[in-house]
Write an enzyme that holds these catalytic residues in place. Structure first.
Site, mmCIF file in Angstrom:
data_model
loop_
_atom_site.group_PDB
_atom_site.id
_atom_site.type_symbol
_atom_site.label_atom_id
_atom_site.label_comp_id
_atom_site.label_asym_id
_atom_site.label_seq_id
_atom_site.Cartn_x
_atom_site.Cartn_y
_atom_site.Cartn_z
ATOM 1 N N GLY A 1 0.812 -1.211 0.000
ATOM 2 C CA GLY A 1 0.000 0.000 0.000
ATOM 3 C C GLY A 1 0.846 1.262 0.000
ATOM 4 O O GLY A 1 0.523 2.242 0.674
ATOM 5 N N GLY B 1 -0.562 5.085 -0.657
ATOM 6 C CA GLY B 1 -1.462 5.788 0.251
ATOM 7 C C GLY B 1 -0.735 6.765 1.165
ATOM 8 O O GLY B 1 0.500 6.852 1.161
ATOM 9 N N ARG B 2 -1.505 7.496 1.955
ATOM 10 C CA ARG B 2 -0.896 8.473 2.870
ATOM 11 C C ARG B 2 0.052 7.800 3.845
ATOM 12 O O ARG B 2 1.176 8.256 4.056
ATOM 13 C CB ARG B 2 -1.985 9.238 3.635
ATOM 14 C CG ARG B 2 -2.741 10.239 2.800
ATOM 15 C CD ARG B 2 -3.680 11.078 3.636
ATOM 16 N NE ARG B 2 -4.700 10.279 4.302
ATOM 17 C CZ ARG B 2 -5.609 10.772 5.125
ATOM 18 N NH1 ARG B 2 -5.616 12.064 5.418
ATOM 19 N NH2 ARG B 2 -6.518 9.990 5.680
ATOM 20 N N MET B 3 -0.400 6.696 4.451
ATOM 21 C CA MET B 3 0.476 5.987 5.377
ATOM 22 C C MET B 3 1.615 5.320 4.630
ATOM 23 O O MET B 3 2.750 5.294 5.107
ATOM 24 C CB MET B 3 -0.320 4.949 6.164
ATOM 25 C CG MET B 3 -0.946 5.468 7.439
ATOM 26 S SD MET B 3 0.270 6.178 8.600
ATOM 27 C CE MET B 3 1.377 4.791 8.811
ATOM 28 N N GLY C 1 -0.519 -3.466 10.272
ATOM 29 C CA GLY C 1 -1.199 -2.350 10.919
ATOM 30 C C GLY C 1 -2.631 -2.188 10.455
ATOM 31 O O GLY C 1 -3.319 -1.263 10.871
ATOM 32 N N THR C 2 -3.105 -3.089 9.606
ATOM 33 C CA THR C 2 -4.474 -3.042 9.114
ATOM 34 C C THR C 2 -5.452 -3.373 10.243
ATOM 35 O O THR C 2 -5.194 -4.257 11.054
ATOM 36 C CB THR C 2 -4.653 -4.046 7.965
ATOM 37 O OG1 THR C 2 -3.722 -3.727 6.930
ATOM 38 C CG2 THR C 2 -6.058 -4.014 7.414
ATOM 39 N N ALA D 1 -0.694 -5.031 15.372
ATOM 40 C CA ALA D 1 -1.075 -4.035 16.369
ATOM 41 C C ALA D 1 -2.078 -3.070 15.758
ATOM 42 O O ALA D 1 -1.935 -2.682 14.596
ATOM 43 C CB ALA D 1 0.150 -3.271 16.866
ATOM 44 N N HIS E 1 -11.719 10.357 14.711
ATOM 45 C CA HIS E 1 -10.754 10.284 13.626
ATOM 46 C C HIS E 1 -11.228 11.137 12.449
ATOM 47 O O HIS E 1 -12.356 11.614 12.429
ATOM 48 C CB HIS E 1 -10.583 8.833 13.149
ATOM 49 C CG HIS E 1 -9.721 8.009 14.038
ATOM 50 N ND1 HIS E 1 -10.212 7.413 15.181
ATOM 51 C CD2 HIS E 1 -8.406 7.674 13.972
ATOM 52 C CE1 HIS E 1 -9.237 6.742 15.769
ATOM 53 N NE2 HIS E 1 -8.132 6.886 15.059
ATOM 54 N N LYS F 1 -11.875 7.825 7.517
ATOM 55 C CA LYS F 1 -11.703 6.514 8.149
ATOM 56 C C LYS F 1 -12.939 5.655 7.924
ATOM 57 O O LYS F 1 -14.066 6.107 8.108
ATOM 58 C CB LYS F 1 -11.425 6.668 9.643
ATOM 59 C CG LYS F 1 -11.055 5.344 10.318
ATOM 60 C CD LYS F 1 -10.491 5.571 11.705
ATOM 61 C CE LYS F 1 -10.126 4.261 12.386
ATOM 62 N NZ LYS F 1 -9.092 3.520 11.639
ATOM 63 N N GLY G 1 -9.534 0.608 15.499
ATOM 64 C CA GLY G 1 -8.761 -0.493 16.052
ATOM 65 C C GLY G 1 -8.139 -0.140 17.386
ATOM 66 O O GLY G 1 -8.026 -0.987 18.282
#
Length: 253
Positions: free
Chosen positions: A9, A12-14, A84-85, A108, A142, A146, A152
């Site tokens: 991914g 994307g931003r992350m 991290g999903t 996580a 958030h 989102k 999460g």
């Protein structure tokens, strides 16, 4: 040898922040992107298995729908997985556990150090404060993009409280109250979700009794904190035996 990190991914931003942190703290092997684009100069692989083949660790902040196929791909190649999903279902949970029998996996809901310290404190408070006297409620907010709710991280706080109380979150969770709900039951763990603007992440866990309230709050001010934590998790995970790890394992909490 410098650790080679692959980013699932990466467009994307992350993903772009993860790529920057990988370059700063280790080495960027490349990435995969659903859009077929990525940061300038970064090699894109056609699929996750190919990316894993040129990486030592793959960091994955993609979508709940990818968890099952990604688990199978990484287990088949034998490379470590930093996941991290969030928002995946029981099938995703089972796939992660199956992969962890073959490869090291750290999964996580949040890679921020402060949040994981909050998880440890939440579990301790859950154990100390009687469930029939202290009502546990979690409020999270958030950004408007989102897609999963509660977050999460909010669920992570709830699971920590439930673990401290010796119960399963699924048995005591109440989310999205609406209409005539009746009085609150003892032992419930309540969730309230807010969405708006570009809030990176804000979480408050409150224990409220008849005569006092204890609150634990964390605000994420910059999305980069998650990327930095995930890359540090990749550095820590590399070379570990197969198993399912958490950030609390990494931090010694």
């Amino acid at each position: 040898m410098t650790l080679r990190i692959g980013i699932a991914g990466i467009s994307g931003r992350m993903g772009r922040l993860l790529a920057e942190e990988a370059v700063a703290l280790a080495a960027l092997a490349g990435g995969i992107s659903r859009s077929g684009t990525g940061p300038d100069g970064v090699a894109l692989s056609p699929d996750l298995a190919t990316l894993a083949g040129i990486s030592d660790v793959v960091i994955d902040f993609t979508h709940a729908s990818t968890v099952v196929p990604h688990a199978a791909a990484l287990a088949s190649v034998g490379k470590a997985w930093v996941l991290g999903t969030t928002g995946f279902d029981a099938a995703g949970t089972q796939a992660i556990a199956a992969a962890a029998q073959k490869i090291p996996v750290i999964a996580a809901p949040n890679y921020c150090t402060g949040v994981n310290i909050a998880f440890a404190i939440a579990e301790r408070l859950g154990a100390i404060l009687p469930a029939d006297a202290y009502d546990a409620e979690i409020l999270e907010m958030h950004h408007r993009q989102k897609v999963d709710a509660p977050s999460g991280t909010a669920l992570g706080l709830g699971r920590a409280v439930a673990a401290g109380r010796g119960v399963k979150l699924e048995d005591v969770m109440v989310s999205g109250r609406h209409g005539h709900t009746g009085p609150r039951k003892d032992g419930e763990i309540g969730f309230a979700t807010l969405r708006g603007g570009q809030i990176v992440g804000s979480h408050t866990l409150s224990f409220t009794a008849a005569s006092e309230q204890i609150s634990l709050t964390h605000h994420a001010l910059d999305r980069r904190v998650f990327a930095t934590g995930a890359v540090r998790a990749a550095l820590w995970l590399h070379g570990k035996p197969p198993g399912l790890y958490t950030m609390r394992d990494m931090l010694g909490l």
